[in-house]
Write an enzyme that holds these catalytic residues in place. Structure first.
Site, PDB file in Angstrom:
ATOM      1  N   CYS A 100       0.770  -1.195  -0.184  1.00 41.28           N
ATOM      2  CA  CYS A 100      -0.156   0.058   0.024  1.00 41.28           C
ATOM      3  C   CYS A 100       0.920   1.207  -0.017  1.00 41.28           C
ATOM      4  O   CYS A 100       0.310   2.362   0.024  1.00 41.28           O
ATOM      5  CB  CYS A 100      -0.751   0.160   1.306  1.00 41.28           C
ATOM      6  N   ASP A 115       3.317   2.302   2.502  1.00 40.82           N
ATOM      7  CA  ASP A 115       3.233   2.862   3.645  1.00 40.82           C
ATOM      8  C   ASP A 115       4.095   1.804   4.646  1.00 40.82           C
ATOM      9  O   ASP A 115       3.370   0.577   4.695  1.00 40.82           O
ATOM     10  CB  ASP A 115       2.233   3.549   4.654  1.00 40.82           C
ATOM     11  N   CYS A 133       4.581   8.095   2.170  1.00 40.25           N
ATOM     12  CA  CYS A 133       4.381   9.311   1.474  1.00 40.25           C
ATOM     13  C   CYS A 133       4.839  10.550   2.351  1.00 40.25           C
ATOM     14  O   CYS A 133       5.215  10.096   3.756  1.00 40.25           O
ATOM     15  CB  CYS A 133       3.120   9.581   0.968  1.00 40.25           C
ATOM     16  N   CYS A 143      -2.468   7.144   7.796  1.00 40.76           N
ATOM     17  CA  CYS A 143      -1.084   7.400   8.187  1.00 40.76           C
ATOM     18  C   CYS A 143      -0.918   7.519   9.531  1.00 40.76           C
ATOM     19  O   CYS A 143      -0.125   6.893  10.312  1.00 40.76           O
ATOM     20  CB  CYS A 143      -0.377   8.386   7.320  1.00 40.76           C
TER      21      CYS A 143
END
Lengths: 124, 415
Positions: free
Chosen positions: A33, A35, A58, A102
């Site tokens: 994904c 992360d 990110c 996140c």
């Protein structure tokens, strides 16, 4: 899209790196994904004495990792376990809705690192 | 801070010559092209001039050009327009059939998916590691019900130029209509719709130094298309709407400029592109080129870097004044990595570490040198942050490790 505070943590992440001989490690996320976070902690007198992170992801993933280390440092384990994804997002002056996972990941990473520490100490 | 624009596949600035040509059509020549008076005739003549300019660039006839609002609309009009016109003509018991590729732009893929809901069958052809459609597989996929092949001319992400002439030959022999999305290649590489055997071809203005909000569709004479915008019967009844005169004038002028400069621009950008590719792949550890080394758009350089994520890379480069793009999911509204990168065989982690640098005619060698100086530092910084860099775990091992950690975490109940 991102707040200036978030971008500042992305540009200059706090507590970045790995700890030597950490008391607990939490690796969460999924590289598929995009992360992946590893949180390393040193614990002394039931408090998080030192904390570092490494993150593949990110800008939001890097900034939330940086922020959780700031929020958790010096806290007791009980206090650190109570840090929520909303607190992390608020401390970064907000996250776009699609990036809220996140901050969830950062909170989860810390939780797993603490669990790892407690398990090693035989507290379960 | 120096600002360097390397995202020309997303959009380009309007050329001064184009803007100059457009401006009077906002204020001085503001007539409606459908009006009979002199104001109307001025607007009408401007449209016809632009039609000729576009036709010249792709070696078509003027009357074969239809103006639209974008490349996306052109793709929609081509695919739905052909589909709706042909649906009832298909006698194959399996139903009407369209062939496309797995790496098309969403304007094509989403249109095909929509048509699937309407009862059409769609074959999404796989591509090889460079992004090439397998022509033999395409030919074998043609059935009695196949009425349309829609394959892009050049890929918008990795820049690979598809063997459209070969595909066009097969389409013609098998009496199947060929549409090609040429939004990225229009004005950058020579296009001859006759040689391609293309029946329909989509283009857009803002990728070639023209304005946003205007596109065109080439429709070969005799090819029947069902319109989906009904009204006053503009554009031979195929696309009703009062024409965007200034936009159309801009598209025409941009096409004319592209035609004048196509060879010199391509030679110049190829030189800069190859400098980028050579230096980055040689000097940045574990960096790779995506797409074909030579059969690619002259302005496209697409890379992947092990251990880092594309959005972080794009934002870090932006901090240094460099505008770029990525196919990483984190930069998009969806959280899935680029379908193009997955289709060429990259795994999700590799796809996340992608970077697209697309050149324009205004970029200089000095700018490229600056990028080549900055990029390795940026990659190194992000790799220092990444837990994936330096760990030689394969993707499958990571999956297992994470599953194990998750199980362990669930087993421990916090008191």
């Amino acid at each position: 899209m991102y707040s200036e505070k978030l971008m500042e943590h992305f540009r200059n992440p706090h507590n970045m790196g790995e700890l030597e001989n950490p008391d607990g490690v939490g690796t969460v996320g999924n590289p598929i994904c995009g992360d992946l976070m590893s949180i390393y902690i040193k614990v002394k007198d039931n408090k998080i004495e030192d904390i570092k992170f490494k993150t593949f992801g990110c800008a939001a993933a890097i900034a939330t990792s940086s922020m959780i280390t700031e929020l958790a440092k010096g806290k007791t384990l009980e206090e650190a376990l109570k840090i929520t994804k909303e607190e992390i997002a608020d401390a970064l002056e907000g996250l776009p809705p699609i990036k809220m996972h996140c901050s969830n990941l950062a909170a989860e990473g810390l939780k797993v690192a603490i669990k790892d520490y407690l398990a090693k100490k035989g507290k379960y | 801070m120096k600002r360097i624009y390397l995202d020309h596949a997303a959009t380009t600035p309007i050329a001064q010559e184009v803007l100059k040509e457009m401006l009077p059509y906002f204020t001085e020549f503001y007539g409606n092209a459908s009006s009979l008076h002199s104001f109307g005739r001025e607007a009408h003549n401007a449209i016809e001039k632009a039609r000729a300019q576009i036709a010249n660039l792709i070696k078509a006839k003027e009357e074969e050009i239809i103006f639209t609002s974008s490349g996306t609309e052109s793709d929609n009009l081509a695919i739905k327009g052909i589909a709706y016109r042909h649906k009832e003509l298909i006698t194959d018991f399996e139903g009407p059939h369209i062939i496309t590729s797995a790496i098309e732009h969403p304007a094509v893929l989403e249109t095909c998916k929509y048509l699937e809901q309407q009862g059409f069958r769609v074959k999404y052809l796989p591509v090889d590691k460079y992004g090439f459609v397998n022509v033999e597989e395409l030919e074998n996929s043609i059935s009695k019900g196949t009425f349309l092949i829609t394959i892009m001319h050049a890929n918008n992400e990795i820049g690979t130029i598809e063997p459209i002439e070969e595909i066009g030959k097969i389409a013609k022999e098998r009496d199947v209509i060929l549409h090609t999305d040429a939004v990225q290649s229009f004005g950058k590489v020579p296009i001859d719709v006759g040689k391609m055997n293309a029946d329909l071809l989509s283009v857009s203005a803002h990728k070639i130094y023209g304005p946003k909000g205007v596109g065109a569709l080439y429709i070969k004479r005799g090819v029947q298309v069902e319109p989906f915008i009904h009204g006053g019967g503009h554009e031979r009844g195929l696309r009703s709407s009062t024409e965007n005169i200034a936009g159309i004038v801009g598209l025409g002028k941009a096409a004319e400029l592209a035609q004048q400069r196509i060879e010199s621009d391509a030679a110049y950008m190829t030189k800069l592109r190859d400098k980028l590719i050579k230096n980055i792949t040689e000097n940045v550890e574990e960096s790779y080129l995506n797409g074909h080394p030579t059969k690619r758009l002259p302005n496209n350089a697409h890379f992947r870097f092990t251990g880092i994520e594309g959005e972080s890379l794009v934002l870090s480069l932006d901090e240094k004044g460099i505008a770029s793009s990525t196919g990483s999911a984190c930069s998009s509204k969806k959280l899935e990595p680029s379908h193009v990168l997955l289709a060429i065989g990259l795994n999700e982690v590799e796809a996340h570490g992608s970077l697209r640098l697309t050149l324009g005619r205004e970029n200089t060698e000095e700018e490229i040198d600056y990028v080549l100086g900055v990029l390795p530092e940026v990659v190194e910084r992000l790799r220092k942050i990444s837990p994936l860099w330096g760990k030689k775990l394969e993707l499958e091992e990571w999956k297992k490790k994470l599953e194990k950690e998750e199980r362990k975490s669930k087993e421990i109940e916090l008191r």
